[in-house]
Design a protein around this motif. Structure first.
Motif, short mmCIF file in Angstrom:
data_model
loop_
_atom_site.label_atom_id
_atom_site.label_comp_id
_atom_site.label_asym_id
_atom_site.label_seq_id
_atom_site.Cartn_x
_atom_site.Cartn_y
_atom_site.Cartn_z
N GLN A 190 2.20 -1.11 -2.37
CA GLN A 190 0.96 -1.67 -2.91
C GLN A 190 0.10 -0.56 -3.51
O GLN A 190 0.18 0.59 -3.09
CB GLN A 190 0.17 -2.36 -1.79
N PRO A 231 -3.98 0.67 8.89
CA PRO A 231 -3.96 -0.04 7.61
C PRO A 231 -2.53 -0.03 7.09
O PRO A 231 -1.86 1.00 7.17
CB PRO A 231 -4.86 0.81 6.70
N GLY A 270 0.10 -1.19 3.88
CA GLY A 270 0.35 -1.74 2.55
C GLY A 270 1.73 -2.38 2.55
O GLY A 270 2.02 -3.27 3.33
N GLY A 271 2.59 -1.85 1.69
CA GLY A 271 3.94 -2.41 1.60
C GLY A 271 4.87 -1.87 2.66
O GLY A 271 6.05 -2.24 2.71
N ASN A 272 4.36 -0.98 3.51
CA ASN A 272 5.16 -0.38 4.57
C ASN A 272 6.40 0.32 4.03
O ASN A 272 7.49 0.22 4.61
CB ASN A 272 5.54 -1.45 5.61
N THR A 273 6.24 1.01 2.93
CA THR A 273 7.37 1.78 2.38
C THR A 273 7.17 3.28 2.59
O THR A 273 7.97 4.08 2.12
CB THR A 273 7.55 1.54 0.87
N GLY A 274 6.10 3.65 3.26
CA GLY A 274 5.81 5.07 3.48
C GLY A 274 6.96 5.74 4.22
O GLY A 274 7.67 5.10 4.99
N GLU A 291 4.51 14.95 -1.68
CA GLU A 291 3.94 13.69 -2.09
C GLU A 291 4.00 12.59 -1.05
O GLU A 291 3.32 11.58 -1.17
CB GLU A 291 4.57 13.20 -3.41
C1 LIG Z 1 12.63 3.91 -2.17
C2 LIG Z 1 11.36 4.68 -2.02
C3 LIG Z 1 11.00 5.59 -3.01
C4 LIG Z 1 9.80 6.32 -2.90
N1 LIG Z 1 9.50 7.18 -3.90
C5 LIG Z 1 8.36 7.87 -3.82
C6 LIG Z 1 7.99 8.77 -4.86
O1 LIG Z 1 8.72 8.94 -5.84
N2 LIG Z 1 6.80 9.40 -4.75
C7 LIG Z 1 5.97 9.25 -3.68
O2 LIG Z 1 4.91 9.85 -3.65
N3 LIG Z 1 6.30 8.43 -2.68
C8 LIG Z 1 7.46 7.74 -2.71
N4 LIG Z 1 7.79 6.92 -1.67
C9 LIG Z 1 6.89 6.87 -0.51
C10 LIG Z 1 5.51 6.36 -0.86
O3 LIG Z 1 4.50 7.03 -0.12
C11 LIG Z 1 5.30 4.90 -0.70
O4 LIG Z 1 6.36 4.18 -1.24
C12 LIG Z 1 3.99 4.28 -1.25
O5 LIG Z 1 3.09 5.09 -1.93
C13 LIG Z 1 3.28 3.72 -0.06
O6 LIG Z 1 2.74 2.49 -0.38
P1 LIG Z 1 2.77 1.30 0.66
O7 LIG Z 1 1.92 0.24 0.08
O8 LIG Z 1 4.14 0.93 1.03
O9 LIG Z 1 2.02 1.96 1.89
P2 LIG Z 1 2.41 1.93 3.42
O10 LIG Z 1 3.77 2.49 3.63
O11 LIG Z 1 2.13 0.60 3.98
O12 LIG Z 1 1.35 2.96 3.98
C14 LIG Z 1 1.42 4.33 3.71
C15 LIG Z 1 0.18 5.02 4.30
O13 LIG Z 1 -0.98 4.59 3.62
C16 LIG Z 1 -1.86 3.91 4.51
N5 LIG Z 1 -2.35 2.74 3.77
C17 LIG Z 1 -1.65 1.76 3.16
N6 LIG Z 1 -2.46 0.91 2.54
C18 LIG Z 1 -3.72 1.34 2.76
C19 LIG Z 1 -5.00 0.89 2.37
N7 LIG Z 1 -5.14 -0.21 1.62
N8 LIG Z 1 -6.08 1.58 2.79
C20 LIG Z 1 -5.94 2.69 3.55
N9 LIG Z 1 -4.76 3.17 3.93
C21 LIG Z 1 -3.66 2.51 3.54
C22 LIG Z 1 -1.04 3.56 5.71
O14 LIG Z 1 -1.84 3.51 6.86
C23 LIG Z 1 -0.05 4.70 5.75
O15 LIG Z 1 -0.61 5.82 6.36
C24 LIG Z 1 8.97 6.16 -1.75
C25 LIG Z 1 9.34 5.25 -0.77
C26 LIG Z 1 10.53 4.54 -0.88
C27 LIG Z 1 10.88 3.57 0.20
#
Ligand SMILES: Cc1cc2nc3c(=O)[nH]c(=O)nc-3n(C[C@H](O)[C@H](O)[C@H](O)COP(=O)(O)OP(=O)(O)OC[C@H]3O[C@@H](n4cnc5c(N)ncnc54)[C@H](O)[C@@H]3O)c2cc1C
Lengths: 265, 507
Positions: B175, B104, B106-110, B464
């Motif tokens: 996301q 799965p 989301g925004g791929n920022t993990g 986190e």
């Molecule tokens: C500049 C920057 C700053 C950040 N600051 C913080 C911070 O202050 N605190 C913090 O906790 N994190 C921070 N992060 C990391 C943080 O975990 C992510 O940014 C965010 O929470 C992940 O959201 P995403 O939609 O990008 O998920 P993704 O990166 O796409 O996915 C993250 C994980 O969640 C899973 N996933 C995604 N969407 C779903 C869904 N709909 N259902 C089930 N599983 C899913 C994926 O499989 C993956 O394992 C930061 C990242 C960056 C790049």
């Protein structure tokens, strides 16, 4: 006539408290204006003006004798003056108008500043924003220069003061480029965005600002009348933008265009 | 087949391969038959695949295969972007029957490699599920599709006088579903608590395709096991979150921030105590950055720098944010505090700056929020997101630097900087090692060294960011055998075939 020999500069910076630019403005239900119960801060162009005055002092040091900020507005405008003082102005003047009074118009403001200049004869450089972001009138600086009979340099993006020769070289933003002009003091400058990037107010300076003098005046003390000359008939929001839609294929796009009455030429 | 881009990052990849992280052999790759099935249930714009007949170019797949840090690279041949929960359910059901692994996304920022495939799993992107379903302005309850971008939701509730209970540097891309899946903390945790509290309900597609509808909007619901909690922080290993019901607090009427320059790290704790006591209910963030972090943020243009004279002699910085209901009241409180700090006989701070308007407010936040990005511009980051007692923040950074020094790795062509910053208010340190390149030698010097350091302080190896693919081997430093055993049992119940985000969280 003013003396023309080399002198110490006394700078006046008029500043305005305006609805903050980051606030999403909303028209009030009576359509007489916008909702003012929101965050206000110093008009960004005025912030640039204060910054420039402080930078001029940093450049030519003791040749700047004083930097004074002035605002015309309700009691809350004092905050705006404190910000100017924290950024580096030495003292301030607050021309206070009642909370309920209508916002002063550019001509009223220009006349008030002229009265202040006539009262404080040593002022020879006025730096102010090219416009205030609430009414966007963009007139005060020009009217003021006209009323005073001084030189004016509007939309400045660079300012160079030469106190030996009493000239200021100003780079102005004009359509399609910039223009360099040399002005004789006394002078009115209006600031453009690119002139500088205003500094943060540091803690020690904020503390110092609390102790700097603020002179309070009423428009009557200066013999000016701020009764508006313009009448606002109605204020309305621009029409709402209608969102776009996504199509799955070229055929669908062509179909939609046809439906909307577009035909191939 | 290895793509060219994959080959160039092979050293990095091998570092992880060598730990034995790979998708289980029992899983299958997406075939043309599978693709034909997906094409029959999805709109053409929802399917990206290098397989025939779609034949998308690799550069369309790359953004879904490559993680934010540029450290992990997957090899998915197909990315699906369904638009409805039914579509998600149909895809998952098919994959479960055909034993196809699903990531799965989301925004791929993990930041722990959880959002990209380890091998050739299918990527299921939630990007096309991006609508707000409802908002109750009285209760402040927002129900939104999982693919809504955090910033978009923030902008959605703002004119309705509410804020999202979380905020982080990645807000423009991450996301809400990803936030919930990672149980993201971020910059507002100090004020609004964790997502375990603010998420009221979830809609989840389980690994067999069943739709679990727990999308309630109730503040209170004590009817047995609180199943949704399991998905919060599960990093996509138990199911796909398709919608979120979340409590949004009323927007503060006034916010302000200051950045304070401290002569000594030792002053951080007493400063935190003073600030907490004096600001009490209006304190909304207390963030820490060391001098190196600050300098890097400035170097990479992440917010306007303080004047030279103000940063002189500063060993670290603290950002304090206030949010409250009445500007005059809040300003008075903040000003009294600042005056007291500045005029103390032995001041805890050198100096500081106070934002005078929203653009400066953003700029000051930029210095802190921009650190992550600045480090990634500076080099390759080894990120350790740890919970340790605040008093040990500096020791952890120094010990790591000393350790690398003793290994002869502190040099421009190896490790450039060791940086500490983070959410001081939550005891969460981001310990970042910024290197010229990812190498096995640096990885070996850092691990298990840092994990043992964390264990010594009885901390958590992931405060986190989660476990993802990056820290599965380190889970045992923070979770005992009993806990890990239970986690494996739970995973087995939800996902007996192991198709959901394989190789993540649990080894
Ligand atoms: C500049 C920057 C700053 C950040 N600051 C913080 C911070 O202050 N605190 C913090 O906790 N994190 C921070 N992060 C990391 C943080 O975990 C992510 O940014 C965010 O929470 C992940 O959201 P995403 O939609 O990008 O998920 P993704 O990166 O796409 O996915 C993250 C994980 O969640 C899973 N996933 C995604 N969407 C779903 C869904 N709909 N259902 C089930 N599983 C899913 C994926 O499989 C993956 O394992 C930061 C990242 C960056 C790049």
């Amino acid at each position: 006539m003013r003396p023309t020999s080399a002198r110490f500069l006394n700078i006046l910076v008029p500043v305005k408290r305006a609805v903050d630019y980051a606030v999403k403005i909303r028209v009030n239900s009576q359509q007489t204006g916008v909702d003012l119960n929101v965050k206000h801060s110093m008009n960004p162009f005025d912030e640039i003006a204060v910054e420039e005055a402080v930078r001029i002092r940093e450049r030519i040091k003791d040749e700047v004798k004083s930097i004074r900020a002035v605002t015309i507005g309700p009691s809350k405008s004092l905050d705006t003056l404190r910000t100017a003082l924290a950024m580096g102005a030495d003292s301030a003047i607050h021309v206070e108008v009642p909370e309920s009074a209508p916002a002063p118009e550019p001509l009223g403001v220009a006349k008030t500043i002229r009265a202040l200049v006539e009262k404080n004869k040593e002022i020879d450089l006025i730096i102010l924003g090219k416009q205030a972001i609430d009414d966007d009138a963009g007139q005060t600086g020009q009217m003021l220069a006209g009323l005073l009979g001084w030189s004016q340099a509007t939309f400045a993006s660079k300012v160079d003061v030469d106190t030996k020769n009493n000239v200021v070289t100003v780079l102005r933003e004009i359509d399609g480029g910039s223009e360099e002009i040399k002005c004789k003091l006394p002078l009115v400058i209006t600031t453009d965005l690119r002139l500088n990037e205003p500094r943060y107010a540091s803690l020690p300076n904020i503390m110092k600002a609390k102790k700097k003098p603020v002179e309070k005046l009423k428009p009557e003390d200066l013999g000016v009348d701020l009764t508006p000359m313009l009448e606002t008939i109605k204020v309305a929001e621009p029409p709402k933008r209608v969102g776009g839609g996504k199509v799955e294929s070229v055929e669908e796009l062509v179909g939609k265009l046809k439906d909307a009455g577009f035909t191939a030429v | 087949m290895l793509s060219l881009a994959l080959r160039t990052s092979r050293t990095a990849l091998n570092a992880y391969r060598s730990r034995g992280i790979h998708a289980p052999a029992s899983l299958n790759a997406v075939t043309e038959t599978d693709l034909a099935h997906f094409a029959s249930i999805l709109a053409p714009s929802s399917v990206i695949s290098s397989l025939a007949p779609v034949n998308s170019p690799t550069d369309e797949l790359d953004p879904f295969n490559q993680d934010w840090m540029g450290r992990f690279k997957g090899n998915a041949n197909t990315v699906l972007k369904p638009k409805t929960v039914q579509e998600v359910s149909q895809i998952v059901k098919w994959c479960n029957e055909r034993r196809i692994g699903i990531v799965p996304q989301g925004g791929n920022t993990g930041l722990v490699g959880g959002s990209v495939p380890i091998g050739n799993e299918l990527v299921l992107s939630l990007a096309n599920m991006n609508k707000v379903r409802s908002f109750d302005p009285v209760a402040g309850i927002l129900v939104a599709d999982a693919g809504c971008i955090l910033q978009a939701l923030t902008d959605y509730v703002a004119p309705l006088d509410h804020v999202m209970p979380l905020d982080l540097g990645a807000k423009g891309s991450c996301q809400i579903g990803g936030n919930v899946a990672t149980n993201a903390g971020g910059l507002r945790l100090l004020r609004y608590g964790s997502l375990h509290g603010s998420v009221l309900g979830l809609e989840v597609v389980l690994p067999d395709g069943t739709i679990l509808d727990q999308l309630t909007t109730l503040r209170k619901d004590n009817t047995g096991y609180d199943l949704k909690q399991l998905f919060i922080g599960a990093e996509g290993t138990l199911g796909i979150i398709t919608a979120v019901s979340i409590l949004t607090p009323p927007a503060p009427q006034a916010t302000s921030n200051v950045i304070l320059a401290l002569p000594h790290f030792d002053n951080v704790l007493p400063l935190f105590q003073t600030v907490k006591r004096d600001l009490s209910e209006i304190l909304s963030a207390f963030e820490f950055l060391d001098r190196t972090a600050y300098d890097l943020a400035v170097k990479h243009g992440q917010g306007k720098a303080l004047d030279e004279s103000e940063v002189e002699g500063a060993q670290c910085f603290v950002l304090v944010e206030t949010s409250g209901g009445r500007r005059e009241h809040d300003e008075e409180k903040l000003n009294d505090l600042l005056e007291k700090l500045l005029e103390a006989d032995e001041p805890l701070i050198n100096t500081g700056v106070v934002s005078q308007n929203p653009s400066q407010f953003e700029s000051i936040w930029g210095l802190r929020e921009g650190v992550t990005e600045a480090i990634s511009k500076e080099g390759k980051a080894y990120k350790y997101d740890i919970s340790v007692p605040v008093a040990t923040f500096k020791d952890c950074v120094d010990a790591t630097r000393d350790h690398l020094e003793s290994k002869g790795l502190m040099r421009p062509d190896a490790v450039k900087y060791v940086v500490g910053y983070g959410h001081c208010g939550d005891g969460n340190l981001h310990l970042n090692v910024c290197a010229a390149a990812y190498t096995q030698e640096i990885a070996d010097a850092l691990e298990p060294f840092i994990y043992e350091l964390v264990q010594k302080h009885r901390g958590s190896v992931s405060a986190e960011h989660g476990i993802g693919a990056m820290k599965t081997h380190a889970l045992h430093y923070s979770k005992d055998a009993v806990s890990i055993g239970l986690m494996k049992q739970i995973k087995g119940i939800f996902d007996p075939n192991g198709i959901m985000n394989p190789g993540k969280v649990l080894e």
